[in-house]
Design an enzyme around this catalytic site. Structure first.
Site, PDB file in Angstrom:
ATOM      1  N   GLY A   1       0.754  -1.262  -0.203  1.00  0.00           N
ATOM      2  CA  GLY A   1      -0.050   0.112   0.026  1.00  0.00           C
ATOM      3  C   GLY A   1       0.860   1.275  -0.018  1.00  0.00           C
TER       4      GLY A   1
ATOM      5  N   TYR B   1       5.557 -20.526   7.572  1.00  0.00           N
ATOM      6  CA  TYR B   1       6.555 -19.620   6.592  1.00  0.00           C
ATOM      7  C   TYR B   1       6.212 -19.735   5.253  1.00  0.00           C
ATOM      8  CZ  TYR B   1      11.141 -18.039   5.159  1.00  0.00           C
ATOM      9  OH  TYR B   1      12.113 -17.398   4.551  1.00  0.00           O
TER      10      TYR B   1
ATOM     11  N   TYR C   1      -1.396  -6.758  -6.527  1.00  0.00           N
ATOM     12  CA  TYR C   1      -0.940  -5.073  -6.534  1.00  0.00           C
ATOM     13  C   TYR C   1      -0.245  -4.809  -7.681  1.00  0.00           C
ATOM     14  CZ  TYR C   1      -2.256  -3.912  -1.509  1.00  0.00           C
ATOM     15  OH  TYR C   1      -2.836  -3.421  -0.361  1.00  0.00           O
TER      16      TYR C   1
ATOM     17  N   GLN D   1      -3.358  -5.500 -10.372  1.00  0.00           N
ATOM     18  CA  GLN D   1      -4.613  -4.671 -10.385  1.00  0.00           C
ATOM     19  C   GLN D   1      -4.494  -3.287  -9.988  1.00  0.00           C
ATOM     20  OE1 GLN D   1      -7.349  -5.285  -6.999  1.00  0.00           O
ATOM     21  NE2 GLN D   1      -8.808  -3.970  -7.986  1.00  0.00           N
TER      22      GLN D   1
HETATM   23  P1  NAD Z   1      16.451 -12.091   9.962  1.00  0.00           P
HETATM   24  O1  NAD Z   1      15.678 -12.693  10.865  1.00  0.00           O
HETATM   25  O2  NAD Z   1      18.303 -11.886  10.386  1.00  0.00           O
HETATM   26  O3  NAD Z   1      15.916 -10.659   9.465  1.00  0.00           O
HETATM   27  C1  NAD Z   1      14.508 -10.524   9.503  1.00  0.00           C
HETATM   28  C2  NAD Z   1      14.119  -9.175  10.222  1.00  0.00           C
HETATM   29  O4  NAD Z   1      12.782  -8.754  10.066  1.00  0.00           O
HETATM   30  C3  NAD Z   1      14.650  -9.046  11.493  1.00  0.00           C
HETATM   31  O5  NAD Z   1      15.469  -7.864  11.778  1.00  0.00           O
HETATM   32  C4  NAD Z   1      13.326  -8.837  12.296  1.00  0.00           C
HETATM   33  O6  NAD Z   1      13.390  -8.253  13.661  1.00  0.00           O
HETATM   34  C5  NAD Z   1      12.372  -8.125  11.353  1.00  0.00           C
HETATM   35  N1  NAD Z   1      10.914  -8.427  11.575  1.00  0.00           N
HETATM   36  C6  NAD Z   1      10.410  -9.424  11.748  1.00  0.00           C
HETATM   37  N2  NAD Z   1       9.050  -9.348  11.730  1.00  0.00           N
HETATM   38  C7  NAD Z   1       8.743  -7.893  11.881  1.00  0.00           C
HETATM   39  C8  NAD Z   1       7.832  -7.060  11.940  1.00  0.00           C
HETATM   40  N3  NAD Z   1       6.528  -7.410  12.037  1.00  0.00           N
HETATM   41  N4  NAD Z   1       8.011  -5.608  11.730  1.00  0.00           N
HETATM   42  C9  NAD Z   1       9.289  -5.212  11.559  1.00  0.00           C
HETATM   43  N5  NAD Z   1      10.407  -6.059  11.664  1.00  0.00           N
HETATM   44  C10 NAD Z   1      10.221  -7.259  11.676  1.00  0.00           C
HETATM   45  O7  NAD Z   1      16.630 -13.237   8.520  1.00  0.00           O
HETATM   46  P2  NAD Z   1      17.080 -12.942   7.125  1.00  0.00           P
HETATM   47  O8  NAD Z   1      18.010 -14.314   7.097  1.00  0.00           O
HETATM   48  O9  NAD Z   1      17.963 -11.465   7.116  1.00  0.00           O
HETATM   49  O10 NAD Z   1      16.000 -12.863   6.211  1.00  0.00           O
HETATM   50  C11 NAD Z   1      15.667 -11.815   5.623  1.00  0.00           C
HETATM   51  C12 NAD Z   1      14.541 -12.138   4.599  1.00  0.00           C
HETATM   52  O11 NAD Z   1      14.973 -12.764   3.583  1.00  0.00           O
HETATM   53  C13 NAD Z   1      13.603 -12.617   5.220  1.00  0.00           C
HETATM   54  O12 NAD Z   1      12.072 -12.178   4.433  1.00  0.00           O
HETATM   55  C14 NAD Z   1      13.640 -14.106   4.792  1.00  0.00           C
HETATM   56  O13 NAD Z   1      12.221 -14.785   4.640  1.00  0.00           O
HETATM   57  C15 NAD Z   1      14.172 -13.920   3.506  1.00  0.00           C
HETATM   58  N6  NAD Z   1      15.028 -15.019   2.940  1.00  0.00           N
HETATM   59  C16 NAD Z   1      16.393 -15.107   3.738  1.00  0.00           C
HETATM   60  C17 NAD Z   1      17.048 -16.346   3.282  1.00  0.00           C
HETATM   61  C18 NAD Z   1      18.583 -16.556   3.882  1.00  0.00           C
HETATM   62  O14 NAD Z   1      19.133 -17.331   3.542  1.00  0.00           O
HETATM   63  N7  NAD Z   1      18.909 -15.546   4.936  1.00  0.00           N
HETATM   64  C19 NAD Z   1      16.569 -17.499   2.601  1.00  0.00           C
HETATM   65  C20 NAD Z   1      15.473 -17.048   1.924  1.00  0.00           C
HETATM   66  C21 NAD Z   1      14.289 -16.140   2.101  1.00  0.00           C
END
Ligand code: NAD
Length: 315
Positions: A102, A145, A159, A162
């Site tokens: 949004g 997840y 988004y 549309q």
């Molecule tokens: P991470 O847990 O280190 O980082 C995620 C961050 O999101 C954290 O700082 C957390 O505090 C914040 N967060 C969670 N819920 C929140 C909310 N409601 N409001 C505000 N902040 C919030 O994880 P990462 O490894 O850095 O992953 C980052 C993104 O990449 C994620 O979306 C994850 O699904 C995706 N991802 C990562 C990997 C990997 O290998 N690291 C692989 C696939 C996908």
């Protein structure tokens, strides 16, 4: 100079993205509620163009600033975290992604969704191209997840189609580097923590399941190339060099010159047997491919993070 919002910017990948965008001269607004991230990941950033907002994205975010890019990374990301925070994981994938789409619509910003190969589930196709629709268990422990990310992808495309939001989706294959948490349950930080203390490395199952590991700098370069492109369909970004978990454990022992032995533990439920990206689309549309080999990436991780942070609080 562009203004970029990085949600989850105090996490592992988000903090590296903040560093990269600031180094490119952009202004960065980092939004995070520190659920799984930490101020320690961004404390080194003393930059006039950097702002940190403590905010839970399951609530709407109101901003006066003009915004050019929204990098939406906020979500628990490791199996340990989403097992601990199942409802929150579903909420941040749904409400959180709604709020950020949004905002991107209102600001006319380019939106990047951080998605995952978990949308493919336990893949029946190998390696996985973006055209594969997946084989996911919606009610297993990982379902919160996997389905949150599948929903976030569907929402992003809705988004876009549309509402005309200029969006893109990156499917991030396993990435490693400094600022991963030693106890987040993922293979590389776990093995590094164990090896650096000469403790046994715990491999699940017989260690024959495969993964592909991408160094964080390569991954962040992929994010920015995608965000700055005009691609809207999902793009796999990851290192296609596949290896078994057993081989990974041996590589970590070598990189750390550890005296650890390897022991075997029960496989977690719904743990995928194979994981390897088909990166043809990233190569063709973005000219992206990884450049850092695993032994080099492991050494850089150890140098950047330091042994103390990789070991963390004792077990
Ligand atoms: P991470 O847990 O280190 O980082 C995620 C961050 O999101 C954290 O700082 C957390 O505090 C914040 N967060 C969670 N819920 C929140 C909310 N409601 N409001 C505000 N902040 C919030 O994880 P990462 O490894 O850095 O992953 C980052 C993104 O990449 C994620 O979306 C994850 O699904 C995706 N991802 C990562 C990997 C990997 O290998 N690291 C692989 C696939 C996908």
């Amino acid at each position: 100079m562009s203004t970029c919002i990085v949600t989850g910017g105090a996490g592992f990948l988000g903090s590296h993205l903040c560093d990269h965008l600031l180094a490119k001269g952009h202004r960065v607004i980092c939004v995070d509620n520190l659920d799984t991230g930490s101020l320690q990941n961004i404390e080194h950033i003393r930059h006039p163009k950097f702002t940190f907002l403590s905010h839970d994205l399951t609530e709407p975010l109101l901003l006066d600033d003009a915004v050019d890019f929204v990098y939406h990374l906020a979500s628990p990301a490791s199996p340990i975290d989403y097992a601990r925070l199942p409802l929150h994981t579903l909420k941040v994938g749904s409400y959180g992604t709604h709020h950020m789409l949004g905002l991107a619509k209102f600001k006319r910003a380019r939106f990047l969704l951080a998605s995952t190969p978990e949308v493919y589930g336990d893949p029946q196709v190998h390696p996985q191209p973006e055209s594969y629709w997946g084989h996911v268990n919606p009610i297993g422990p990982r379902g919160v997840y996997d389905e949150a990310k599948r929903y976030a992808e569907a929402l992003t495309m809705a988004y876009h189609r549309q509402q005309g939001v200029n969006s893109c989706i990156v499917r991030i294959f396993n990435t490693y580097g400094a600022r991963m948490r030693p106890h987040d349950g993922r293979a590389i930080p776990t093995f590094l923590r164990q090896a650096l203390q000469d403790k046994p490395l715990t491999v699940f199952g017989d260690g024959s399941q495969t993964r592909s590991f991408c160094y964080v700098d390569d991954m962040i370069r992929g994010f920015v190339l995608l965000a700055e492109s005009d691609v809207h369909l999902p793009v796999n970004v990851g290192n296609p060099k596949e290896m078994s978990l057993l081989k990974l454990a041996e590589a970590v022992i070598e990189a750390t010159e550890s005296r650890s032995e390897i022991i075997f533990e029960a496989l977690p439920v719904d743990d995928p047997q194979v994981r390897q990206p088909d990166i043809t689309r990233a190569k063709q549309l973005l000219g992206w491919e990884p450049s850092v080999e695993l032994p080099h990436g492991l050494r850089r991780t150890i140098e950047q993070a330091g042994v103390e942070r990789l070991v963390g609080a004792s077990d």
